[in-house]
Each structure stands twice: as C-alpha cells, then as structure tokens.
Design a protein around this motif. Structure first.
Motif, PDB file in Angstrom:
ATOM      1  N   LEU A  52      -4.417   8.187  -0.252  1.00 10.55           N
ATOM      2  CA  LEU A  52      -4.403   9.547   0.275  1.00 10.55           C
ATOM      3  C   LEU A  52      -5.116   9.562   1.621  1.00 10.55           C
ATOM      4  N   ARG A  53      -4.366   9.897   2.655  1.00 12.65           N
ATOM      5  CA  ARG A  53      -4.937   9.998   3.994  1.00 12.65           C
ATOM      6  C   ARG A  53      -4.549  11.339   4.599  1.00 12.65           C
ATOM      7  N   GLY A  54      -5.323  11.782   5.536  1.00 17.78           N
ATOM      8  CA  GLY A  54      -5.059  13.063   6.182  1.00 17.78           C
ATOM      9  C   GLY A  54      -5.716  14.242   5.501  1.00 17.78           C
ATOM     10  N   LEU A  55      -6.578  13.988   4.509  1.00 18.03           N
ATOM     11  CA  LEU A  55      -7.264  15.084   3.814  1.00 18.03           C
ATOM     12  C   LEU A  55      -8.491  15.486   4.614  1.00 18.03           C
ATOM     13  N   LEU A  56      -8.254  16.173   5.714  1.00 18.95           N
ATOM     14  CA  LEU A  56      -9.318  16.588   6.619  1.00 18.95           C
ATOM     15  C   LEU A  56      -9.378  18.101   6.685  1.00 18.95           C
ATOM     16  N   PRO A  57     -10.552  18.658   6.960  1.00 18.30           N
ATOM     17  CA  PRO A  57     -10.644  20.109   7.134  1.00 18.30           C
ATOM     18  C   PRO A  57      -9.705  20.595   8.228  1.00 18.30           C
ATOM     19  N   GLY A  58      -8.971  21.649   7.908  1.00 19.56           N
ATOM     20  CA  GLY A  58      -7.990  22.191   8.829  1.00 19.56           C
ATOM     21  C   GLY A  58      -6.574  21.768   8.523  1.00 19.56           C
ATOM     22  N   ALA A  59      -6.401  20.705   7.730  1.00 18.09           N
ATOM     23  CA  ALA A  59      -5.058  20.264   7.367  1.00 18.09           C
ATOM     24  C   ALA A  59      -4.470  21.193   6.308  1.00 18.09           C
ATOM     25  N   LYS A  60      -3.144  21.373   6.378  1.00 15.87           N
ATOM     26  CA  LYS A  60      -2.438  22.172   5.385  1.00 15.87           C
ATOM     27  C   LYS A  60      -1.718  21.224   4.435  1.00 15.87           C
ATOM     28  N   ILE A  61      -1.963  21.402   3.145  1.00 15.20           N
ATOM     29  CA  ILE A  61      -1.482  20.460   2.150  1.00 15.20           C
ATOM     30  C   ILE A  61      -0.779  21.195   1.021  1.00 15.20           C
ATOM     31  N   LEU A  62      -0.081  20.416   0.197  1.00 14.53           N
ATOM     32  CA  LEU A  62       0.585  20.936  -0.989  1.00 14.53           C
ATOM     33  C   LEU A  62       0.190  20.069  -2.177  1.00 14.53           C
ATOM     34  N   PHE A  63      -0.519  20.682  -3.135  1.00 10.20           N
ATOM     35  CA  PHE A  63      -0.892  19.999  -4.374  1.00 10.20           C
ATOM     36  C   PHE A  63       0.124  20.346  -5.453  1.00 10.20           C
ATOM     37  N   GLN A  64       0.414  19.363  -6.292  1.00 10.03           N
ATOM     38  CA  GLN A  64       1.322  19.577  -7.413  1.00 10.03           C
ATOM     39  C   GLN A  64       0.757  18.904  -8.656  1.00 10.03           C
ATOM     40  N   ASN A  65       0.956  19.596  -9.796  1.00  9.52           N
ATOM     41  CA  ASN A  65       0.555  19.072 -11.102  1.00  9.52           C
ATOM     42  C   ASN A  65      -0.940  18.776 -11.185  1.00  9.52           C
ATOM     43  N   LEU A  66      -1.748  19.672 -10.647  1.00  3.86           N
ATOM     44  CA  LEU A  66      -3.184  19.536 -10.829  1.00  3.86           C
ATOM     45  C   LEU A  66      -3.582  19.996 -12.222  1.00  3.86           C
TER      46      LEU A  66
ATOM     47  N   SER B 114       0.809  -1.219   0.000  1.00  3.89           N
ATOM     48  CA  SER B 114       0.000   0.000   0.000  1.00  3.89           C
ATOM     49  C   SER B 114       0.839   1.264   0.000  1.00  3.89           C
ATOM     50  N   SER B 115       2.158   1.128   0.157  1.00  5.37           N
ATOM     51  CA  SER B 115       3.072   2.277   0.199  1.00  5.37           C
ATOM     52  C   SER B 115       2.678   3.277   1.280  1.00  5.37           C
ATOM     53  N   SER B 116       2.207   2.783   2.391  1.00  4.01           N
ATOM     54  CA  SER B 116       1.778   3.653   3.484  1.00  4.01           C
ATOM     55  C   SER B 116       2.625   3.394   4.714  1.00  4.01           C
ATOM     56  N   LEU B 117       2.803   4.439   5.511  1.00  2.89           N
ATOM     57  CA  LEU B 117       3.472   4.306   6.796  1.00  2.89           C
ATOM     58  C   LEU B 117       2.553   3.584   7.773  1.00  2.89           C
ATOM     59  N   GLN B 118       3.149   2.736   8.586  1.00  2.00           N
ATOM     60  CA  GLN B 118       2.358   1.958   9.523  1.00  2.00           C
ATOM     61  C   GLN B 118       3.064   1.854  10.863  1.00  2.00           C
ATOM     62  N   LEU B 119       2.272   1.895  11.917  1.00  3.64           N
ATOM     63  CA  LEU B 119       2.733   1.458  13.225  1.00  3.64           C
ATOM     64  C   LEU B 119       2.298   0.008  13.381  1.00  3.64           C
ATOM     65  N   GLN B 120       3.220  -0.850  13.773  1.00  5.83           N
ATOM     66  CA  GLN B 120       2.947  -2.275  13.760  1.00  5.83           C
ATOM     67  C   GLN B 120       3.341  -2.910  15.086  1.00  5.83           C
ATOM     68  N   ASP B 121       2.547  -3.872  15.516  1.00  2.80           N
ATOM     69  CA  ASP B 121       2.922  -4.762  16.602  1.00  2.80           C
ATOM     70  C   ASP B 121       2.499  -6.167  16.213  1.00  2.80           C
ATOM     71  N   LYS B 122       2.548  -7.082  17.163  1.00  4.43           N
ATOM     72  CA  LYS B 122       2.251  -8.470  16.847  1.00  4.43           C
ATOM     73  C   LYS B 122       0.813  -8.660  16.404  1.00  4.43           C
ATOM     74  N   SER B 123      -0.084  -7.839  16.901  1.00  8.35           N
ATOM     75  CA  SER B 123      -1.508  -8.046  16.657  1.00  8.35           C
ATOM     76  C   SER B 123      -1.982  -7.479  15.337  1.00  8.35           C
ATOM     77  N   SER B 124      -1.469  -6.323  14.935  1.00  2.00           N
ATOM     78  CA  SER B 124      -2.019  -5.661  13.753  1.00  2.00           C
ATOM     79  C   SER B 124      -1.097  -4.528  13.331  1.00  2.00           C
ATOM     80  N   ALA B 125      -1.540  -3.799  12.319  1.00  2.71           N
ATOM     81  CA  ALA B 125      -0.828  -2.614  11.831  1.00  2.71           C
ATOM     82  C   ALA B 125      -1.817  -1.461  11.733  1.00  2.71           C
ATOM     83  N   LEU B 126      -1.371  -0.282  12.089  1.00  2.00           N
ATOM     84  CA  LEU B 126      -2.188   0.927  12.060  1.00  2.00           C
ATOM     85  C   LEU B 126      -1.519   1.935  11.146  1.00  2.00           C
TER      86      LEU B 126
END
Length: 1165
Positions: free
Chosen positions: A967-981, A609-621
C-alpha cells in the motif's frame, strides 16, 4: 617461395606497366627490397634477395578486410629493436593501452579517390587503396597528386578494423609509399598573377563573362574544411601574396579536385591555374572558383613569370563558374544564433594547440579529450575524414580554435571549439591498439539538433549530456537505433524528449548563421565567439540517482524534534514517543531540485511486489498513478511504454529506530539507532507524455486526458465512450511461456494458432487484498506446501466468450448488447472467483471494483477455455446456470484490458496518518517468516479519513504493518476508496474500522502537490527600485526559512492566495489600509522590521516578456531609508527582474560591494 608471393601480388594488382626489357615480377620484388633497405638494387652482394622479403606474405585487400579482426601494423624494413622503440614512444600519452601488434604482411595496391568505384555516390575527398579484390579507405599524413592511380608498395601501415564488425575498417599509411613506376615530371614556364594583382579583379565592375581565366600563385594562409551539402562537396582556401598581407579566396568544388585538400599545407606556396570569378547572390561576396581545366602546381620561381593585370583582366570571353553548391548551402543551413542572455557574455580566445587524443568522449557528437585535460569539439565543422585517424594516441595540431572556459557549469573540461575558420591537422597516427569509432554520416541526431536550433557551445554540451544519459538508460530496452532515429514525419524517441526542451531554451531564431560570412569575412564572426556559462535548466538523471538524491534531501537538516510539537511530545511516554518517530515522510516536487528534475522511465509491473514501476538500466522506482477526474489507473496498454513526467511528487518514507528516554532528549541524535527509507513517486496520468508506445498506438483516452465511462441514457440504452478498435491492439505474450495451458487452446490450423484469440468480458464486483494465502499452483507437487503470494477478485461474466480472428479486431462491446446493464431480458451472467498467482499478479494495480474488463487468451480458438480451466470441473449444463460458482486460476499468458467504468466511485480524504500500536487481542496477519515492511509487525497505521466529502466527521481506519508493503500513497490529503473493511466498536463505544485480508484500497486522487510559490519582492539600492519575482526555494530564502520549515509551510497551504503590502510610497500618498485594519498594520510593521528590510546579494535576469518592458516615463520621488536616515530620490519606473539566486549578506559586506561598484562607475566615467 618469393616467386609464388610475387605471382600472388600480380593477381591482386593486375598488369603492371613497365618497360619491355624488364620483368614485372622482378621490378615488384626490387621495390620491396628498396622499401626494406632504401637502396636502388634488388640484390645483395651474393646476388640473392634478403631473407625477410621471402618470409613476408602478400595480402590482398579482401583478405585483410575479412580475416583481420583486430588492429595490427606492418613494417617491412624495421628490426625488432626499432619496432620496440617505436611502440615505447607511442605509450607516452596512454601508458595503460596496448600497442599495435606487428604482422609480417606486404601490401601492394593503387591509390584512388573512389570516382570509378563509387559511380553512384558522391566523391567526398577520401583516399582509397585498391586492388583487384577490393577497395579500402586510407589516411596519409602526406600526399602528392602524382600518386593518384599509381601502383605502390606500402612499407609501413596499420590496419584499424571498425568497432562494428559488420563493416570494414581503414588503413593508416605511416610512411610514404614506394611507387613501382617513377612519376613523370613536366617542366615548362607558366604565366601567373600574384594575389596583389588579382585582388582588384574581385571588386572590378568588368563583367565576369568578359574576363579570361587566371593563374594565381601565392602562399596558403588558410584552408577551410571540406563541406558537403545536398550531395555536393567543396572547400575554400586563401592564397596570400608573397610580399604583403593581401590574400584572395578560392572555391574548389570539382569532384576531381577535392583531393587537393589533402595536398595543401599551411605556409607552402602553390600555383592554381584556370581560375574564374563568381559571387554569392545573397551576400555579394566575390571569389575565385576553379574550373574543370584548373591544375594545382607547387610554386617554383624559376618556372613562373608574372602576368600583367591588364592582360589578365581582358581577353576572350569565358563563362564563369556558377556557385550552385554555395547557394544551396546558404539556403539549406539557415542556422540561427543562440539567443543572448541578459547577463554579461564572455569572449572566447582564438589559439593554436598541439596535443594527443587520450579519449573519445563522443564521436557522434564530435567530442574528443586531448591530453586528459582539454575537450576538443569538432561539431561546428565537418569531422575530419569521418573521424578516421582520430584514435586515442593520435597527435593533432589545432590552428585558430576557440578557447571556451567553463561553457557549461556541469562540464568538467575546458573546451577548444573548431569553427569553419579553424584547421585540424593530423600530425601523427596512434601507435596503440585502440579501435575505430566511425562517425554516422546520416541520421546523426546530435548534429541535426545542433544545426536546426543553432545551438551555442553551452547549450550543445548540455544537449550532449542529456542525450548520452538517455541512450545509456534506455538502449537496453529499445535498441540504440530506435532511440536515436530521426525521420521528418516520424521523430524518434530521443527527439520527442529533447525538442520541447530546446524549443523552450531557443524560442526564436532571428539571426541566421551566415557560413560564407564566417569563412570569407575579414572580421571573424562565428557561433563560438561569444558564450555564456550555462546552468542546466533541467536534468534527467538515472532512477538510481533520483532515489539517491531524494534520500539525501529527505535527511538534510532532519531532526526528530521537528516531527512532534513540544506540547504534544511532553505528555508521551517513552514507548509512544519512539513509536511516533518510527515512521514519517517527506514529499519532493520537481521544483525542489536544482536544476528541475524530469522523470523518465519504462512503465513495468513487478510480479513479485505487484507494484507499478518506472524502470531504466540503473534501477526501478515504484509509482502510484491516478487520474485527475478521480478514477483509478487501469490502462494496461501503457505497460512497456517510455514515459516522461515533469509534474510529480517524490515521496520518501523515513523509518527510524530510536530509544529516546523522553521528549527533552530529542535534539540528541545519539538515540537514533537506525535510519532507513523507501522512495516512490506519484503522479497523474494526464501529466504523462508517452515518448515511445509499446503497443504502437496508445488509447484515445490517454491522449485526451479523460477516462472512459459508461452511463445510462434516458431510454435505457448505453452510451459508450470507448476507444476505436485500431487503438486497442493488444500486446500479447508468447504463448510458449504458458506451459500449463490447455491443449485445446492450440487450435486446429496453423493460421488460427498464430492469429485467433478468445476474449471474455467481465465486471469486477469485489477485490481482495494482496497477501500470502494457502494456495498451491497446479504444477507444484511438494510435501510441504508454502504460502503463495496471491490475491483474488469476484467478478461477473458478461455474455459468452467471443472468438476473434485477430486481436486487432477486438473493440466493440457486443456482450453488453446481449446481456444489458441491469441483468434484464435473458441475461447471460455468471459469477466467478478469479485467483491471481505467479506472473498474473501483475494485474493487481489495474483491477478495480466497478470496472469493466476483458481477458484475452492469445493463440486460442476454444470458446470453452475459461470453463475447462475452472475448478472444480463441472459439466457444461451446470456451468450455464447463474447460481453455479466458478473458481478460475488466471493463466500467465492471458492479457487484461480495461474497457470502461460502470459507475462513479465514492471517495474519502485522508485527514491524518498516525503510527500506533496494534489494537489489543488482535494477532498480526501474515506468516511469521514474511518480510516485506520496514515497520515492526506489532505496529498499525491509523488513518483518519473524512466520512463524507466536506464533512468534519472523521473515521479511524487501522491497517496492520504487514499490509503496508503493498500500500503506497496513503498520505494526508489523498482521496481513497476503502472496500470490505471490518467495522468495530471500541470499549468507549467509538466506531472504527480495521483492514483485513478481504479488504482493498484504491488511490483515487493524489494529495494536493506543493503549489509553485511565486512571490514578488521589492528591492532597492538607493538609486532605483525593482520588483523581483522569486519562486519555490528562493521564496523560502527570502522568508528566512529552513528546508524543513519550508516543507511545513507548503504542507499547510491548501490553495493559492495573495498578499500585497506596499510601503515607502511617494511623499503625500499616505497609507492604503484603514487604521482599524489590525492585520494590515501588523504586516506593514513586519515588512519594516529587520527581518524583512535586510541586505541581500541577488543574482537576477531581466524579465523579457513584452508586458514587462519598460516604457518611457518621468522620474518620480521615492523615500529611501538607510539605517535611521531617510532620504528622497528621483527614480524611474520599477524594473521587472527574475531571481536566479539569493544570498544573505551583512551590512559591512554590502557597503564594501557598493564602494566597489561606485569606484568602477566613476572610473568608467
């Protein structure tokens, strides 16, 4: 056969001391026969030995330890029916467990205390069985001092191997052994002093040196545990007078006398010779101390004669025994008592108990389950013989243990705690085939933290639960030893996690635990006497549990009508109404959970998924990480590190499939056909604590909380705020994993092949989206090509590849000195297109535009490696030209490292997020078979973003649902940078943008997290007032808000403010606000309304901060109102309280509580 076995036994045990007329072989066989039938003759009527003697084999200690790997038992004299009955009785407590299998082995050996074998080690009071081949620890239910160093045949015994096969187990001697040689008996008269006569000597002013040694006889009334401090072992015992309750303490500390501890039995009478007196310098307590010449004898009235006190207290001068061990113990164990809580404490009861061990809860923590209902805690006294014999099925007798009911709110059992005044007696061994779990004699983190912070039982049980969960979650990543290791200069992973929590719970340790007072004082004092039920202050559950709880909270009290306002919903059609309900979100902070939830996880990157994860024995977040200064997260050195996060936002994306016909039916949940959700977490890197660094050292910028940057000085040179070379050691993957690597990368010499590497510096100028593309890996050869999950980036090579003899040498930016920052003076730059597929997809969340990075090829010495792997293959003369394009497939074994940022990136804030239909005449991107989002493919997300910081103008950006899976973190109040729209103009001439395959978005800053909402509330009961500090959900209860209403309030709050309204002032003070202040008048009337002035039931603690401690002050008049009646009362200063819990209560219930309180007050008066 019998002769062969007997000769084997002689080889094991050495020469046997017997009378000259007797054959030693015959004597040994006679002993075996006596062990079988209990007779004193070795032959039956026919003059032959019983057949079972000849059928059983002698076994040596060495063979038993190395050949027997499962628990077993041996019974020489038992028949099959007797053994069956014995095993049946042992299954009463644990019927599901198997009994010990029977073996037919004869064990012969000497009983020893280990002093000769362990010359360099400390004698600790343990017993051993030894022969010429080896030595093994043993446990006996009954022991006599005469047995020491005597040769025995053991008719019934069990061998319990250790769970860890690398170490040997121990023996359980089930019945008394049969001696080969009869012990000698000495009969003589001994002069003794009774405890009644000896007690005055402990308080006498006669110097100890002028007192002769005494012989004291008495009944054993208490036996302390064996204590081992600073390589010294000792114990205390108490002898009581036969005719009165007077008793005297005796300290035993000589190595040869430690086995006395196994001989003593409560209630039996003993005589101890050669006693001198000594006292503790610190506390002044006096006791008797054994000397080298002291002897322990059973008391026999016919063999003793009473010695007068005057002759005992006077005589030749002797040097009293120093209490070196006791003084060292007092200095080394400065154990502080647990800080008292303002709430009422409970008093533990001292009881005795007999029960069976049914489960070992945690042997390292000293926790055992008795009879499936009571927890025995042995952490507050040394564990009995290193837990040998404490197996499931064993019977224990507990004398004078503390009964603690519900010491920890989350602990399911009542606890029996053994202090230094308690006795734990092993009554019978287990008959079950349960393994032996040894106690770690050193490096026991449970006991180290218990002693260092002087934890009471509630805090200790909470510590054990945290440590058990921590070990279960991360031992598969780092190993148990690395997790639980504890060194003075280098604390282990678990210690880094737990110590700050314990320091916050036990900030001060004013009182030290006086163990001598605990043992010797007539009035019992110990840490288990008083306790307070503890509600855990925080929790660190598994990631699977975190996701489960977050999902539950997100749906609690959820109603679709809360997502839309009635004014907006009543104008929507059916299709638009259900589309707007299809996607929503809920954010949860650490304070949302009770107790507060701490996130722990190993940072990983999913190649799928090319995503960052926090992982332990039980699962990944999955997680979104950013910097507080607005720079993207790019620290690849954190991969594989164990992180602790206390300040975060858990985001639960909720997905609904509904068929509401109109907005009027939103309360009818029957129209909700399907509910799904997705959970991820977002946090700032500055809020992260690295508990274990995968690289050994984390970059300097991580510790300081600032990101590296590269700026131009006035003279045109560059100033680099980069890490030191030592802090940038790379974690390079095994080169064997890269099967498609060029042969030239192998290097010529073995030394170069293992240490050298090649690196290339580059600047990212463009990054495209992650999606399925029509690429094919070089190793694939398929007729039907499948779309490959991939992304690509356009970069600018800076300088030429560099060769390093070791990855640790990589640190400077010599390529920038060669190229310059603006392409001047013979710049060596080359534009390249980098393709990422397969395992190299893990670099997607780290790669950002305007970032300066370095690729490193491990175990390589070929400087042309980057050009040789380019496609198409071109001559080197053409590759040196700046206009020549390069296309490079990134190999799996290459390592990416971020260096710095070239410029500050612009950012835009998301104002609103709306789910809508995709624009017409636009085909959804992606393959029809591609599945990765919970939204329908004909949906798009409209993000309204601010055109510039602080600008009221917004721009709408449409993102197709197929792109949202990455794409995660696209919430109101977040500051983002769009490129090549892609910029477009609607038919109404409105400008908007769409997210396409070449677009990319980076999260620059997270939404403003819900502020911790403190609120001060004034409460009164007619006798006084108090200011109660409420936080978070308690504020919501005070305001009468539901969970979703409280979430809505928090989402609307942009910054912290304050509102202060006071009413019910002292007579004559008047109002504070001006009459024309409409807002203040409204708030005042609101505060006087029943919505605010209402009865509540409050649980609180007193604020112990120095600034909150009340100073003496005169009483003042205050107005109070009860219904329509107003009265004046004299009250003192307002108390400062901390809210623990608040509940709504009716007027009738409040009156009942007040009547009960008044009746209790009047009865106490």
């Amino acid at each position: 056969m019998g002769t062969i076995h007997s000769m084997d036994c002689l080889n094991y045990c050495g020469e046997i001391q017997t009378p000259p007329q007797t054959d030693p072989t015959m004597d040994l066989l006679i002993c075996c026969v006596e062990a079988n039938d209990g007779t004193c003759t070795g032959e039956n009527k026919e003059g032959t030995f019983p057949h079972f003697v000849l059928e059983q084999l002698f076994i040596s200690i060495s063979d038993l330890q190395h050949q027997q790997h499962i628990p077993c038992c041996s019974h020489l004299s038992w028949s099959a029916n007797e053994f069956k009955e014995w095993t049946h009785q042992g299954q009463g407590a644990l019927p599901v467990q198997h009994t010990l299998p029977r073996t037919y082995l004869i064990l012969v050996g000497y009983l020893a205390d280990g002093r000769q074998e362990n010359k360099e080690e400390v004698v600790d009071g343990c017993l051993y069985v030894k022969d010429n081949t080896g030595i093994i620890p043993c446990e006996l239910l009954h022991f006599e001092l005469e047995w020491l160093e005597s040769l025995f045949v053991f008719p019934s015994w069990s061998y319990i191997p250790q769970t860890d096969q690398s170490a040997a187990g121990y023996l359980e001697i089930l019945v008394d052994p049969v001696p080969v040689n009869a012990p000698k008996e000495v009969l003589h008269s001994i002069p003794v002093t009774s405890p009644v006569s000896a007690e005055p000597l402990l308080t006498s002013r006669i110097p100890y040196k002028k007192r002769s040694k005494l012989t004291v006889a008495g009944e054993l009334t208490r036996l302390g545990p064996l204590l081992r401090i600073q390589h010294k072992t000792f114990f205390f015992l108490f002898l009581k007078c036969f005719a009165s309750a007077v008793c005297v303490p005796v300290l035993v500390q000589k190595p040869s006398q430690l086995l006395w501890h196994r001989v003593f039995q409560l209630g039996q009478r003993y005589t101890i010779t050669g006693l001198s007196m000594s006292n503790l310098k610190k506390s002044g307590q006096t006791m008797f101390v054994t000397s080298v010449s002291s002897c322990l004898l059973p008391y026999c009235a016919e063999r003793v004669r009473e010695q007068p006190l005057n002759s005992a207290s006077q005589g030749e001068s002797t040097q009293s025994s120093s209490l070196e061990t006791a003084e060292q113990l007092s200095c080394s164990l400065q154990l502080g008592a647990e800080e008292e809580r303002p709430r009422q404490t409970k008093e533990s009861k001292i009881i005795s108990y007999v029960g069976f061990v049914t489960k070992i809860l945690n042997v390292q923590a000293g926790l055992f389950l008795l009879d499936n209902q009571v927890c025995l805690c042995l952490a507050y006294q040394p564990l009995l013989n290193f837990a040998r014999g404490l197996r499931p099925g064993a019977c224990l007798e507990l004398i004078d243990v503390h009964l603690l009911q519900k010491p920890l709110a989350s602990f399911p059992f009542t606890v029996l705690g053994a202090c230094l005044n308690s006795m734990v007696v092993l009554k019978s061994f287990s008959r079950l085939s349960t393994p032996y779990q040894p106690l770690a004699s050193s490096g026991n983190l449970y006991l180290q933290l218990l002693f260092h912070f002087s934890l009471g039982m509630p805090l200790y049980l909470w510590l054990v639960s945290l440590l058990e969960t921590f070990e279960e979650r991360f031992s598969c990543f780092f190993g148990r030893r690395r997790l639980l290791s504890s060194m003075h200069q280098n604390p282990g992973v678990a210690e880094k996690f737990l110590v700050p929590l314990l320091q916050a719970m036990v900030p001060d340790r004013e009182e030290a635990r006086d163990i001598y007072n605990e043992i010797l004082s007539k009035i019992h004092q110990c840490p288990l006497q008083k306790y307070l039920t503890l509600n855990p202050p925080c929790q660190a559950p598994s990631l699977s549990a975190v996701c489960h709880v977050a999902e539950q909270k997100s749906w609690e009290g959820f109603s679709p009508s809360q997502l839309l306002s009635p004014l907006e919903a009543q104008h929507m059609g059916t299709q638009e109404l259900n589309r707007r309900l299809a996607w929503s979100y809920c954010t949860l902070s650490a304070e949302t959970f009770q107790p507060q939830l701490i996130l722990l996880g190993v940072l990983r990157v999913s190649s799928r998924s090319s995503s960052l994860q926090l992982q332990d024995k039980s699962s990944a977040l999955r997680c979104v990480i950013s910097h507080k200064d607005g720079s993207p997260f790019a620290q690849t050195a954190l991969i594989g590190s164990l992180l602790k996060v206390e300040n975060y936002q858990l985001v639960v994306e909720r997905f609904l499939k509904t068929d509401f016909p109109s907005w009027e039916h939103l309360e009818n949940l029957e129209h909700v056909r399907e509910k799904k959700n997705s959970v991820y977490v977002q946090f700032y890197l500055e809020d992260v604590q690295v508990l274990h660094a995968a690289e050994g050292q984390i970059q300097k910028c991580l510790r300081s909380g600032s990101s590296s940057s590269l700026r131009n000085k006035e003279d045109g040179s560059t100033a680099s705020e980069l890490e030191t070379p030592e802090a940038k050691k790379l974690k390079l993957e095994d080169p064997k994993a890269d099967a498609g690597r060029d042969e030239n990368c192998q290097g010529g010499q073995s030394s170069t092949r293992t240490t050298s590497c090649v690196s290339q510096l580059f600047l990212v100028t463009q990054k495209e989206s992650l999606m399925s593309r029509n690429y094919q890996l070089p190793a694939e050869d398929k007729e039907a090509h499948e779309l490959q999950h991939s992304f690509q980036a356009t970069v600018l090579w800076l300088g030429r590849p560099q060769l390093w003899s070791h990855p640790g040498e990589i640190g400077n930016l010599s390529e920038l000195e060669e190229t310059g920052c603006h392409g001047k003076e013979g710049v060596t730059q080359q534009e390249a297109l980098l393709l990422f597929m397969g395992k190299s997809l893990r670099w997607f969340p780290f790669l950002h535009v305007d970032g300066l990075y370095r690729f490193t090829v491990p175990c390589c010495s070929d400087l042309e490696v980057f050009y040789k792997l380019c496609s198409p293959h071109l001559p080197a003369t053409f590759l040196s030209r700046p206009s020549c394009p390069l296309c490079l497939l990134i190999q799996d074994s290459w390592h990416l490292e971020h260096e710095t940022w070239i410029s500050c990136l612009p950012e835009h804030q998301i104002v609103e997020r709306t789910l809508c239909a995709s624009p017409k005449n636009e085909k959804p991107p992606g393959h029809p078979k591609e599945i990765g989002t919970l939204l329908s493919t004909d949906h798009s997300v409209k993000l309204s973003v601010s055109a510039a910081p602080g600008s009221p103008v917004v721009m709408d950006v449409y993102i197709a649902a197929t792109y949202l899976q990455h794409l995660r973190g696209l919430l109101p109040g977040a500051k983002i940078l769009f490129q090549n729209l892609e910029r477009k103009i609607s038919r109404f001439h409105n400008v908007y943008c769409t997210y396409i395959a070449s677009s990319c978005v980076s999260i620059m800053s997270l939404p403003v997290s819900h502020l911790p909402f403190p609120s001060g509330v004034v409460v009164e009961d007619g006798t006084g007032e108090a200011v109660v500090l409420c936080r978070n959900e308690h504020v919501a209860t005070m305001l009468g808000l539901s969970l979703l209403e409280w979430e809505a309030v928090q989402n609307c709050v942009q910054s912290r403010g304050s509102v202060f309204i006071q009413h019910g002032e002292a007579p004559g003070t008047g109002c504070l606000e001006e009459p024309e202040d409409v807002v203040a008048c409204y708030l005042r009337s609101l505060c006087k309304s029943p919505l605010i002035c209402r009865p509540i039931l409050l649980d609180f603690s007193i604020d112990r901060k120095p600034s909150k401690i009340l100073q003496p002050a005169p009483l003042q008049l205050r107005n109070f109102r009860c219904g329509e009646v107003e009265f004046v009362s004299r009250v003192g200063p307002r108390l400062s309280l901390l809210c623990l819990n608040v509940e709504e209560v009716g007027q009738d219930a409040l009156r009942c509580l007040n009547r009960q309180r008044m009746s209790r007050t009047s009865s106490s008066c």
